[in-house]
Design a protein around this motif. Structure first.
Motif, PDB file in Angstrom:
ATOM      1  N   THR A 103       0.884  -1.254  -0.105  1.00  0.00           N
ATOM      2  CA  THR A 103      -0.023   0.005  -0.169  1.00  0.00           C
ATOM      3  C   THR A 103       0.981   1.161  -0.009  1.00  0.00           C
ATOM      4  OG1 THR A 103      -0.127  -0.107   2.424  1.00  0.00           O
ATOM      5  CG2 THR A 103      -2.018  -1.264   1.280  1.00  0.00           C
ATOM      6  N   GLY A 104       2.086   1.093  -0.053  1.00  0.00           N
ATOM      7  CA  GLY A 104       3.107   2.310  -0.177  1.00  0.00           C
ATOM      8  C   GLY A 104       3.747   2.704   0.814  1.00  0.00           C
ATOM      9  N   GLY A 105       4.920   2.818   0.617  1.00  0.00           N
ATOM     10  CA  GLY A 105       6.058   3.273   1.890  1.00  0.00           C
ATOM     11  C   GLY A 105       7.202   3.983   1.558  1.00  0.00           C
ATOM     12  N   VAL A 106       8.206   4.075   2.477  1.00  0.00           N
ATOM     13  CA  VAL A 106       9.557   4.713   1.920  1.00  0.00           C
ATOM     14  C   VAL A 106      10.430   3.829   2.139  1.00  0.00           C
ATOM     15  CG1 VAL A 106      10.909   6.563   2.561  1.00  0.00           C
ATOM     16  CG2 VAL A 106       8.662   6.899   2.726  1.00  0.00           C
ATOM     17  N   GLY A 107      11.510   3.683   0.966  1.00  0.00           N
ATOM     18  CA  GLY A 107      12.573   2.651   1.284  1.00  0.00           C
ATOM     19  C   GLY A 107      11.913   1.247   0.995  1.00  0.00           C
ATOM     20  N   ASP A 108      10.938   1.044   0.248  1.00  0.00           N
ATOM     21  CA  ASP A 108      10.340  -0.213   0.398  1.00  0.00           C
ATOM     22  C   ASP A 108      10.901  -0.998  -0.685  1.00  0.00           C
ATOM     23  OD1 ASP A 108       8.847  -2.306   0.390  1.00  0.00           O
ATOM     24  OD2 ASP A 108       6.781  -1.728   0.311  1.00  0.00           O
ATOM     25  N   VAL A 109      11.982  -1.717  -0.881  1.00  0.00           N
ATOM     26  CA  VAL A 109      12.470  -2.632  -1.838  1.00  0.00           C
ATOM     27  C   VAL A 109      12.208  -3.937  -1.671  1.00  0.00           C
ATOM     28  CG1 VAL A 109      14.474  -1.031  -1.734  1.00  0.00           C
ATOM     29  CG2 VAL A 109      14.541  -3.215  -0.172  1.00  0.00           C
ATOM     30  N   THR A 110      11.018  -4.343  -1.249  1.00  0.00           N
ATOM     31  CA  THR A 110      10.741  -5.739  -1.055  1.00  0.00           C
ATOM     32  C   THR A 110      10.469  -6.477  -2.532  1.00  0.00           C
ATOM     33  OG1 THR A 110       8.492  -5.043  -0.529  1.00  0.00           O
ATOM     34  CG2 THR A 110      10.027  -5.687   1.129  1.00  0.00           C
ATOM     35  N   THR A 111       9.803  -5.606  -3.477  1.00  0.00           N
ATOM     36  CA  THR A 111       9.402  -6.149  -4.671  1.00  0.00           C
ATOM     37  C   THR A 111      10.610  -6.689  -5.570  1.00  0.00           C
ATOM     38  OG1 THR A 111       7.238  -5.162  -4.925  1.00  0.00           O
ATOM     39  CG2 THR A 111       8.301  -5.783  -6.900  1.00  0.00           C
ATOM     40  N   LEU A 112      11.759  -5.835  -5.369  1.00  0.00           N
ATOM     41  CA  LEU A 112      12.893  -6.144  -6.054  1.00  0.00           C
ATOM     42  C   LEU A 112      13.605  -7.422  -5.493  1.00  0.00           C
ATOM     43  CD1 LEU A 112      14.471  -2.400  -6.426  1.00  0.00           C
ATOM     44  CD2 LEU A 112      13.061  -3.749  -8.103  1.00  0.00           C
ATOM     45  N   ILE A 113      13.580  -7.895  -4.415  1.00  0.00           N
ATOM     46  CA  ILE A 113      14.112  -8.825  -3.804  1.00  0.00           C
ATOM     47  C   ILE A 113      12.969 -10.026  -3.848  1.00  0.00           C
ATOM     48  CG2 ILE A 113      15.202  -9.910  -1.942  1.00  0.00           C
ATOM     49  CD1 ILE A 113      15.672  -6.669  -0.817  1.00  0.00           C
ATOM     50  N   LEU A 114      11.943  -9.895  -3.487  1.00  0.00           N
ATOM     51  CA  LEU A 114      10.999 -10.702  -3.423  1.00  0.00           C
ATOM     52  C   LEU A 114      10.650 -11.539  -4.645  1.00  0.00           C
ATOM     53  CD1 LEU A 114       8.780 -12.286  -1.726  1.00  0.00           C
ATOM     54  CD2 LEU A 114       7.162 -10.401  -2.317  1.00  0.00           C
ATOM     55  N   ALA A 135      13.046 -19.712   1.379  1.00  0.00           N
ATOM     56  CA  ALA A 135      13.654 -18.384   0.915  1.00  0.00           C
ATOM     57  C   ALA A 135      15.025 -18.052   1.115  1.00  0.00           C
ATOM     58  CB  ALA A 135      12.595 -17.330   1.431  1.00  0.00           C
ATOM     59  N   LEU A 136      15.444 -18.085   2.434  1.00  0.00           N
ATOM     60  CA  LEU A 136      16.834 -17.982   3.083  1.00  0.00           C
ATOM     61  C   LEU A 136      18.006 -18.720   2.145  1.00  0.00           C
ATOM     62  CD1 LEU A 136      16.185 -17.096   6.827  1.00  0.00           C
ATOM     63  CD2 LEU A 136      17.424 -15.507   5.206  1.00  0.00           C
ATOM     64  N   ASP A 137      17.224 -20.127   2.002  1.00  0.00           N
ATOM     65  CA  ASP A 137      18.505 -20.906   1.232  1.00  0.00           C
ATOM     66  C   ASP A 137      18.851 -20.442  -0.172  1.00  0.00           C
ATOM     67  OD1 ASP A 137      18.476 -22.662   3.666  1.00  0.00           O
ATOM     68  OD2 ASP A 137      17.038 -24.018   2.593  1.00  0.00           O
ATOM     69  N   HIS A 138      17.581 -19.963  -0.717  1.00  0.00           N
ATOM     70  CA  HIS A 138      18.002 -19.494  -2.109  1.00  0.00           C
ATOM     71  C   HIS A 138      18.700 -18.317  -2.206  1.00  0.00           C
ATOM     72  CE1 HIS A 138      15.601 -22.364  -4.426  1.00  0.00           C
ATOM     73  NE2 HIS A 138      14.633 -22.097  -3.930  1.00  0.00           N
ATOM     74  N   LEU A 139      18.889 -17.466  -1.114  1.00  0.00           N
ATOM     75  CA  LEU A 139      19.388 -16.289  -0.891  1.00  0.00           C
ATOM     76  C   LEU A 139      20.963 -16.457  -0.623  1.00  0.00           C
ATOM     77  CD1 LEU A 139      17.062 -14.101   1.021  1.00  0.00           C
ATOM     78  CD2 LEU A 139      18.052 -13.299  -0.867  1.00  0.00           C
ATOM     79  N   THR A 175      10.518  -9.061   3.724  1.00  0.00           N
ATOM     80  CA  THR A 175      10.557  -9.777   2.484  1.00  0.00           C
ATOM     81  C   THR A 175      10.489 -11.370   2.639  1.00  0.00           C
ATOM     82  OG1 THR A 175      12.054  -8.245   1.410  1.00  0.00           O
ATOM     83  CG2 THR A 175      11.844 -10.166   0.392  1.00  0.00           C
ATOM     84  N   ILE A 176      11.249 -11.804   3.702  1.00  0.00           N
ATOM     85  CA  ILE A 176      11.145 -13.164   4.070  1.00  0.00           C
ATOM     86  C   ILE A 176      10.035 -13.562   4.623  1.00  0.00           C
ATOM     87  CG2 ILE A 176      12.382 -14.826   5.625  1.00  0.00           C
ATOM     88  CD1 ILE A 176      14.051 -14.203   3.381  1.00  0.00           C
ATOM     89  N   GLU A 177       9.098 -12.772   5.347  1.00  0.00           N
ATOM     90  CA  GLU A 177       8.112 -13.113   5.886  1.00  0.00           C
ATOM     91  C   GLU A 177       6.746 -13.099   4.712  1.00  0.00           C
ATOM     92  OE1 GLU A 177       6.947 -13.820   8.946  1.00  0.00           O
ATOM     93  OE2 GLU A 177       8.456 -13.089  10.090  1.00  0.00           O
ATOM     94  N   LEU A 178       6.929 -12.258   3.626  1.00  0.00           N
ATOM     95  CA  LEU A 178       6.134 -12.336   2.654  1.00  0.00           C
ATOM     96  C   LEU A 178       6.447 -13.482   1.851  1.00  0.00           C
ATOM     97  CD1 LEU A 178       6.293  -8.740   1.425  1.00  0.00           C
ATOM     98  CD2 LEU A 178       4.390  -9.680   2.159  1.00  0.00           C
ATOM     99  N   ASP A 196       0.819  -6.329   1.348  1.00  0.00           N
ATOM    100  CA  ASP A 196       1.558  -5.778   2.602  1.00  0.00           C
ATOM    101  C   ASP A 196       0.829  -4.333   2.566  1.00  0.00           C
ATOM    102  OD1 ASP A 196       3.300  -4.893   4.110  1.00  0.00           O
ATOM    103  OD2 ASP A 196       5.050  -4.848   2.918  1.00  0.00           O
ATOM    104  N   VAL A 197       0.074  -4.312   4.044  1.00  0.00           N
ATOM    105  CA  VAL A 197      -0.488  -3.074   4.295  1.00  0.00           C
ATOM    106  C   VAL A 197       0.177  -2.397   5.378  1.00  0.00           C
ATOM    107  CG1 VAL A 197      -2.494  -2.150   5.297  1.00  0.00           C
ATOM    108  CG2 VAL A 197      -2.929  -4.298   3.859  1.00  0.00           C
ATOM    109  N   LYS A 198       0.751  -1.181   4.909  1.00  0.00           N
ATOM    110  CA  LYS A 198       1.628  -0.545   5.650  1.00  0.00           C
ATOM    111  C   LYS A 198       0.943   0.338   6.946  1.00  0.00           C
ATOM    112  CE  LYS A 198       5.430  -1.842   3.412  1.00  0.00           C
ATOM    113  NZ  LYS A 198       6.372  -2.750   3.970  1.00  0.00           N
ATOM    114  N   VAL A 199       1.521   0.640   7.822  1.00  0.00           N
ATOM    115  CA  VAL A 199       0.982   1.438   8.885  1.00  0.00           C
ATOM    116  C   VAL A 199       1.829   2.189   9.575  1.00  0.00           C
ATOM    117  CG1 VAL A 199       0.763  -0.465  10.725  1.00  0.00           C
ATOM    118  CG2 VAL A 199      -0.708   1.423  10.805  1.00  0.00           C
ATOM    119  N   GLY A 200       1.629   3.211   9.825  1.00  0.00           N
ATOM    120  CA  GLY A 200       2.701   4.137  10.471  1.00  0.00           C
ATOM    121  C   GLY A 200       2.840   5.550  10.088  1.00  0.00           C
ATOM    122  N   HIS A 201       3.831   6.433  10.432  1.00  0.00           N
ATOM    123  CA  HIS A 201       4.111   7.733   9.834  1.00  0.00           C
ATOM    124  C   HIS A 201       4.310   7.817   8.332  1.00  0.00           C
ATOM    125  CE1 HIS A 201       4.250   9.142  14.028  1.00  0.00           C
ATOM    126  NE2 HIS A 201       5.370   8.335  14.417  1.00  0.00           N
ATOM    127  N   GLY A 202       4.936   6.903   7.850  1.00  0.00           N
ATOM    128  CA  GLY A 202       5.210   6.962   6.566  1.00  0.00           C
ATOM    129  C   GLY A 202       4.230   6.328   5.651  1.00  0.00           C
TER     130      GLY A 202
END
Length: 445
Positions: free
Chosen positions: A84-95, A302-306, A278-281, A199-205
Motif C-alpha cells: 500500500t506504499g511506503g518509504v525505502g520499500d525494496v521488497t518487490t525487487l528482492i521478493l 527463501a533464505l536458502d535461495h539467498l 521480504t522473508i515473511e512475505l 502488504d498493508v503499511k501502517v505508521g508515520h510514512g
C-alpha cells in the motif's frame, strides 16, 4: 433508474444492488453521469460504508470496465504482491526473484511513484536498458521462460478506477476504506494472478496511520479477493521508519543488489528490516501457493535461495530478459546513475535515535529529485538519501546520520529541514518495535 435516487439510497445507509452499481459506474465511465453526482455518491460511501457484497460487486464492475490480463497459458500458479506504499520499500525487487527461484510464476504489473512513496517501475528504469513496456506476448512468454516479468500498468486496465480515484482525490473521499480496497483489488484482479499477497503499511510514512485502520483495510481486501475467486492474504507491517536504508530509485536498486548477495547471510549478523519483511512475505506466499508445507518452511527455503546465490542469479536473468545490463549486479556503482553532489547530515546532539519519521525522509528525498508530485514530473534517478543511523543506534555530536545525494541543490535546505524533523535523538535507549504487526490469512489455512 436515476443517479440521484441511488445517491439518496446510499446516503440513507442502504445497500445498492449490482444493477444499481452497474448503472452508476458504467454511466460514469461512459460520461453519462456527471462528476458531481458520483462525488456525492462517494461522500455517501465515505460516511455510510458498504456491505461486503457491495464491495465485491463494485470491485468486479471496476475490473470489467477495461481490459483484463489472461494468464491462463502460463502453467502453474501465478502470484502477485502489492504494497500500500511506503518509504525505502525494496521488497518487490528482492521478493520477485526469490519467488521465481522457488518455482513460482511472478507475472506482475506495477505503478510509478507519486509523492513520498517510490514506484517499482521507476526503480527498475534506473537500470540501463531495462524495459517496462513489454508487449503482452513478450510479457507472457518471459514468465513462461524465466518465471518472472514485471511491466507498467496499461491505460486500458481498470479505467473506472483511474477516473474514480482522480475524483476522490479532489473531493476528500480518498480515505474511504471500501473505495481504497476496491481500487487496489480491481487492479490486482484485472492483472490476472491467482494468488494475491498484500502488504498493508501502517505508521508515520504510510497511508494508514493506525493499526485498526490497517487491519480493517486488510480484512476488507482479503474478503473481496475471496468473493471474486482469488486466493488473497495480507500482512500488516510497520512504516514508522523507512524500511530500507536507501531512499531513491538507483539507490534502492543498489540496496536490493546488496541484500541479494549470498555474503549478506553469512555468520550470525542480524537481517536488515527490509529482508525481515521480504522473508515473511516469501514464506507466506510459498505456503499459500502449495510450494512449501508451512510458512516457516517457506521462510527457510527463501533464505536458502539467498544463501546459495540462486535468487541473485534469477535477478540477473530478469534484468537481461527485459533488456537491461546484467553487469549491474557485479558493479552497481559503475552502471547505475550516480549523483554529482553528496552531503552528510550531522547529529547536533548525542544519545540514541528515538524516532526516524518515514514521511519526512520520503519528502526530503522527493525534494532532492527522487520523487514526483505530479504524474508528468521528471525524476532524477540518482537522487535520494542514504540513512546511516536508524532507530536504536547510538550517536555522538557530529556523527553522520544520513547522506544526501543530488544533482540539483535547489531544494537542499528544505530537504535538510525535513531531516531535522525526521530524526529525534534522546538519552534513553528506545524499545525495539516489531516490523510484522498482524496478518489476515484465508480462513481455510
Amino acid at each position: 433508474m436515476r443517479a440521484n435516487d441511488l445517491i439518496a439510497k446510499k446516503r440513507d445507509g442502504q445497500a445498492l444492488t449490482e444493477e444499481e452499481l452497474a448503472y452508476l459506474i458504467g454511466g460514469y465511465v461512459n460520461d453519462k453521469i456527471p462528476d458531481y453526482q458520483v462525488a456525492a455518491w462517494a461522500m455517501a460511501v465515505y460516511f455510510q460504508g458498504m456491505t461486503a457484497e457491495e464491495r465485491a460487486i463494485l470491485t468486479k464492475l471496476m475490473v470489467q470496465s477495461g481490459e483484463q490480463i489472461d494468464l491462463a497459458s502460463i502453467e502453474g500458479l501465478k502470484v502477485d504482491k502489492h504494497s500500500t506504499g511506503g518509504v525505502g520499500d525494496v521488497t518487490t525487487l528482492i521478493l520477485a526473484p526469490i519467488l521465481a527461484a522457488m518455482g513460482l510464476k511472478v507475472a506482475k504489473m506495477s505503478g510509478r511513484g507519486l509523492g513520498h512513496t517510490g514506484g517499482t517501475i521507476d526503480k527498475l528504469e534506473s537500470i540501463p536498458g531495462f524495459r517496462v513496456d513489454l508487449t503482452r506476448a513478450e510479457f507472457i512468454e518471459q514468465v513462461k521462460r524465466s518465471g518472472l516479468a514485471l511491466v507498467g500498468q496499461t491505460g486500458q486496465l481498470v479505467p473506472a478506477d483511474k477516473k474514480l480515484y482522480a475524483l476522490r482525490d479532489v473531493t476528500a473521499t480518498v480515505e474511504s476504506i471500501p473505495l481504497i480496497a476496491s481500487s487496489i483489488m480491481s487492479k490486482k484482479i484485472a492483472a490476472g494472478s491467482d494468488l494475491i499477497m498484500l502488504d498493508v503499511k501502517v505508521g508515520h510514512g504510510a497511508f494508514m496511520k493506525t493499526f485498526e485502520e490497517a487491519e480493517e483495510l486488510a480484512q476488507v481486501m482479503v474478503e473481496i479477493g475471496k468473493q471474486l475467486g482469488r486466493r488473497t492474504a495480507a500482512v500488516i507491517t510497520s512504516m514508522d521508519q523507512p524500511l530500507g536504508s536507501m531512499i531513491g530509485n538507483a539507490l534502492e536498486v543498489r540496496e536490493a543488489i546488496a541484500l541479494l548477495q549470498p555474503r549478506a547471510y553469512e555468520g550470525s549478523s542480524a537481517i536488515s528490516p527490509a529482508m525481515v519483511v521480504t522473508i515473511e512475505l516469501a514464506g507466506r506466499m510459498a505456503y499459500l501457493a502449495g510450494q512449501s508445507t508451512s510458512i516457516d518452511v517457506g521462510k527457510k527455503e527463501a533464505l536458502d535461495h539467498l544463501r546459495s546465490g540462486r535468487a541473485l542469479a534469477v535477478f540477473r536473468q530478469w534484468i537481461e530478459d527485459q533488456g537491461g545490463n546484467g553487469a549491474v549486479v557485479d558493479e552497481p556503482e559503475k552502471y547505475l546513475p550516480r549523483a554529482t553532489e553528496k552531503e552528510f547530515f550531522l547529529a547536533n546532539q548525542s544519545g540514541y535515535v528515538q524516532r526516524l519519521e518515514a514521511l519526512a525522509v520520503g519528502r526530503a528525498a522527493s525534494l532532492l529529485g527522487a520523487g514526483r508530485e505530479k504524474k508528468d514530473d521528471t525524476i532524477d534517478m540518482a537522487a535520494g538519501i542514504v540513512l546511516l543511523k536508524r532507530i536504536g543506534d547510538q550517536v555522538e555530536v557530529g556523527d553522520a546520520l544520513a547522506e544526501l545525494h543530488y544533482n540539483n541543490g535547489e531544494h537542499r535546505e528544505e530537504a535538510l529541514a525535513l531531516l531535522r524533523e525526521a530524526y529525534y535523538i534522546a538519552e534513553e535507549t528506545p524499545a525495539r518495535e516489531p516490523l510484522l504487526l498482524g496478518e489476515v490469512m484465508p480462513r481455510d489455512t
